[in-house]
Scaffold this motif. Structure first.
Motif, PDB file in Angstrom:
ATOM      1  N   SER A  72       2.510  17.835  34.419  1.00 16.49           N
ATOM      2  CA  SER A  72       1.662  16.691  34.113  1.00 16.49           C
ATOM      3  C   SER A  72       2.208  15.920  32.907  1.00 16.49           C
ATOM      4  N   LEU A  73       2.221  14.603  33.009  1.00 20.70           N
ATOM      5  CA  LEU A  73       2.639  13.775  31.871  1.00 20.70           C
ATOM      6  C   LEU A  73       1.663  13.908  30.707  1.00 20.70           C
ATOM      7  N   PHE A  74       0.400  14.112  31.016  1.00 24.14           N
ATOM      8  CA  PHE A  74      -0.610  14.296  29.972  1.00 24.14           C
ATOM      9  C   PHE A  74      -0.305  15.554  29.158  1.00 24.14           C
ATOM     10  N   VAL A  75      -0.056  16.658  29.851  1.00 23.13           N
ATOM     11  CA  VAL A  75       0.265  17.921  29.173  1.00 23.13           C
ATOM     12  C   VAL A  75       1.587  17.772  28.416  1.00 23.13           C
ATOM     13  N   TRP A  76       2.576  17.112  29.045  1.00 26.09           N
ATOM     14  CA  TRP A  76       3.851  16.880  28.366  1.00 26.09           C
ATOM     15  C   TRP A  76       3.638  16.111  27.066  1.00 26.09           C
ATOM     16  N   ALA A  77       2.827  15.064  27.097  1.00 29.57           N
ATOM     17  CA  ALA A  77       2.594  14.242  25.905  1.00 29.57           C
ATOM     18  C   ALA A  77       1.950  15.054  24.792  1.00 29.57           C
ATOM     19  N   VAL A  78       0.988  15.888  25.140  1.00 34.45           N
ATOM     20  CA  VAL A  78       0.333  16.734  24.136  1.00 34.45           C
ATOM     21  C   VAL A  78       1.347  17.709  23.540  1.00 34.45           C
ATOM     22  N   LEU A  79       2.123  18.373  24.401  1.00 35.70           N
ATOM     23  CA  LEU A  79       3.143  19.304  23.908  1.00 35.70           C
ATOM     24  C   LEU A  79       4.186  18.588  23.053  1.00 35.70           C
ATOM     25  N   ALA A  80       4.623  17.421  23.508  1.00 31.33           N
ATOM     26  CA  ALA A  80       5.615  16.651  22.762  1.00 31.33           C
ATOM     27  C   ALA A  80       5.098  16.286  21.375  1.00 31.33           C
ATOM     28  N   LEU A  81       3.865  15.867  21.301  1.00 34.24           N
ATOM     29  CA  LEU A  81       3.264  15.511  20.013  1.00 34.24           C
ATOM     30  C   LEU A  81       3.216  16.720  19.085  1.00 34.24           C
ATOM     31  N   ILE A  82       2.767  17.852  19.610  1.00 32.51           N
ATOM     32  CA  ILE A  82       2.682  19.072  18.796  1.00 32.51           C
ATOM     33  C   ILE A  82       4.073  19.501  18.335  1.00 32.51           C
ATOM     34  N   ILE A  83       5.024  19.547  19.257  1.00 32.10           N
ATOM     35  CA  ILE A  83       6.385  19.988  18.924  1.00 32.10           C
ATOM     36  C   ILE A  83       7.024  19.077  17.895  1.00 32.10           C
ATOM     37  N   LEU A  85       5.583  17.034  15.754  1.00 29.45           N
ATOM     38  CA  LEU A  85       4.896  17.058  14.456  1.00 29.45           C
ATOM     39  C   LEU A  85       5.164  18.352  13.709  1.00 29.45           C
ATOM     40  N   GLU A  86       5.218  19.453  14.439  1.00 21.57           N
ATOM     41  CA  GLU A  86       5.393  20.768  13.818  1.00 21.57           C
ATOM     42  C   GLU A  86       6.840  21.045  13.421  1.00 21.57           C
ATOM     43  N   SER A  87       7.789  20.636  14.238  1.00 15.41           N
ATOM     44  CA  SER A  87       9.180  20.941  13.938  1.00 15.41           C
ATOM     45  C   SER A  87      10.103  19.850  14.447  1.00 15.41           C
ATOM     46  N   PRO A  88      10.058  18.700  13.795  1.00 16.69           N
ATOM     47  CA  PRO A  88      10.936  17.613  14.238  1.00 16.69           C
ATOM     48  C   PRO A  88      12.399  17.991  13.978  1.00 16.69           C
ATOM     49  N   SER A  89      13.159  18.132  15.029  1.00 19.25           N
ATOM     50  CA  SER A  89      14.563  18.517  14.917  1.00 19.25           C
ATOM     51  C   SER A  89      15.297  17.990  16.137  1.00 19.25           C
ATOM     52  N   LEU A  95      14.342  19.434  23.668  1.00 14.34           N
ATOM     53  CA  LEU A  95      13.324  20.178  24.414  1.00 14.34           C
ATOM     54  C   LEU A  95      12.318  19.228  25.062  1.00 14.34           C
ATOM     55  N   VAL A  96      11.821  18.295  24.273  1.00 13.20           N
ATOM     56  CA  VAL A  96      10.840  17.320  24.764  1.00 13.20           C
ATOM     57  C   VAL A  96      11.470  16.443  25.854  1.00 13.20           C
ATOM     58  N   LEU A  97      12.703  16.019  25.640  1.00 13.39           N
ATOM     59  CA  LEU A  97      13.396  15.195  26.633  1.00 13.39           C
ATOM     60  C   LEU A  97      13.654  15.986  27.916  1.00 13.39           C
ATOM     61  N   GLY A  98      14.151  17.217  27.781  1.00 13.28           N
ATOM     62  CA  GLY A  98      14.428  18.042  28.958  1.00 13.28           C
ATOM     63  C   GLY A  98      13.186  18.308  29.777  1.00 13.28           C
ATOM     64  N   TYR A  99      12.072  18.549  29.111  1.00 10.36           N
ATOM     65  CA  TYR A  99      10.800  18.800  29.802  1.00 10.36           C
ATOM     66  C   TYR A  99      10.380  17.556  30.596  1.00 10.36           C
ATOM     67  N   LEU A 100      10.451  16.391  29.950  1.00  8.81           N
ATOM     68  CA  LEU A 100      10.095  15.141  30.625  1.00  8.81           C
ATOM     69  C   LEU A 100      11.008  14.887  31.826  1.00  8.81           C
ATOM     70  N   LEU A 101      12.297  15.126  31.652  1.00  4.39           N
ATOM     71  CA  LEU A 101      13.236  14.894  32.742  1.00  4.39           C
ATOM     72  C   LEU A 101      12.954  15.813  33.924  1.00  4.39           C
ATOM     73  N   HIS A 102      12.556  17.051  33.654  1.00  2.86           N
ATOM     74  CA  HIS A 102      12.193  17.971  34.733  1.00  2.86           C
ATOM     75  C   HIS A 102      11.049  17.381  35.561  1.00  2.86           C
TER      76      HIS A 102
END
Length: 172
Positions: A72-83, A85-89, A95-102
């Motif tokens: 789900s794009l909704f779940v992806w967006a929530v995870l992306a925001l958390i990731i 904000l917590e560990s911008p690297s 990770l966020v890009l790979g998940y979205l591409l999947h």
């Protein structure tokens, strides 16, 4: 889409993005893309990541089904925001890009994905390929060839090797 096709197509697109942006094509970035491109299939115990999940995949599949919540794009967006904000690297970006591409790659399959879950259960798709089909094989080899071309054209392999050398210098 099979796991190796997800990895290669995601790396190909990730390389194209790195070649046109300030994202560095490093070990961290590529590791993030690979992990992210596999992670949504934690909802399938027989998947590459599911077989290595110590039983978590079975629980996720029981609760949400395959290609459910994790696609789900909704779940992806929530995870992306958390990731982010917590560990911008660079790894987190990959990770966020790979998940979205999947999710987008599975959107192109005949099964589709529930892009707007939990707001909507409807599966959206542009049915270009079936998992395991000849067309998926063509996508794999085409993406692999394009990845090599992009990485060579924009000297991304040099950047990747520099980051690999730096990684080993840090641990030794």
């Amino acid at each position: 889409m099979r796991y190796h096709t997800h990895v290669v197509t995601s790396l190909c697109i990730g390389a194209a993005i790195a070649s046109q942006t300030s994202l560095p094509f490093t070990i961290s970035y590529t590791a993030g893309i690979i992990a992210g491109s596999l992670l949504p299939d934690i909802d399938e115990p027989k998947s590459y990541v599911g077989r290595r999940s110590l039983g978590a995949a079975q629980k996720v599949k029981q609760a949400f089904g395959h290609r459910g919540m994790t696609h789900s794009l909704f779940v992806w967006a929530v995870l992306a925001l958390i990731i982010m904000l917590e560990s911008p690297s660079v790894f987190a970006s990959g990770l966020v890009l790979g998940y979205l591409l999947h999710i987008l790659e599975d959107f192109l399959s005949v099964q589709g994905v529930p892009l707007f879950w939990p707001l909507q259960d409807k599966r959206y798709k542009i049915p270009l390929y079936r998992t395991g089909s000849r067309l998926e094989t063509v996508l794999f080899y085409g993406s692999f060839s394009l990845l090599i071309y992009i990485a060579s054209q924009y000297q991304l392999f040099h950047e990747w090797l520099r980051s690999l050398r730096s990684f080993f210098q840090q641990i030794w």
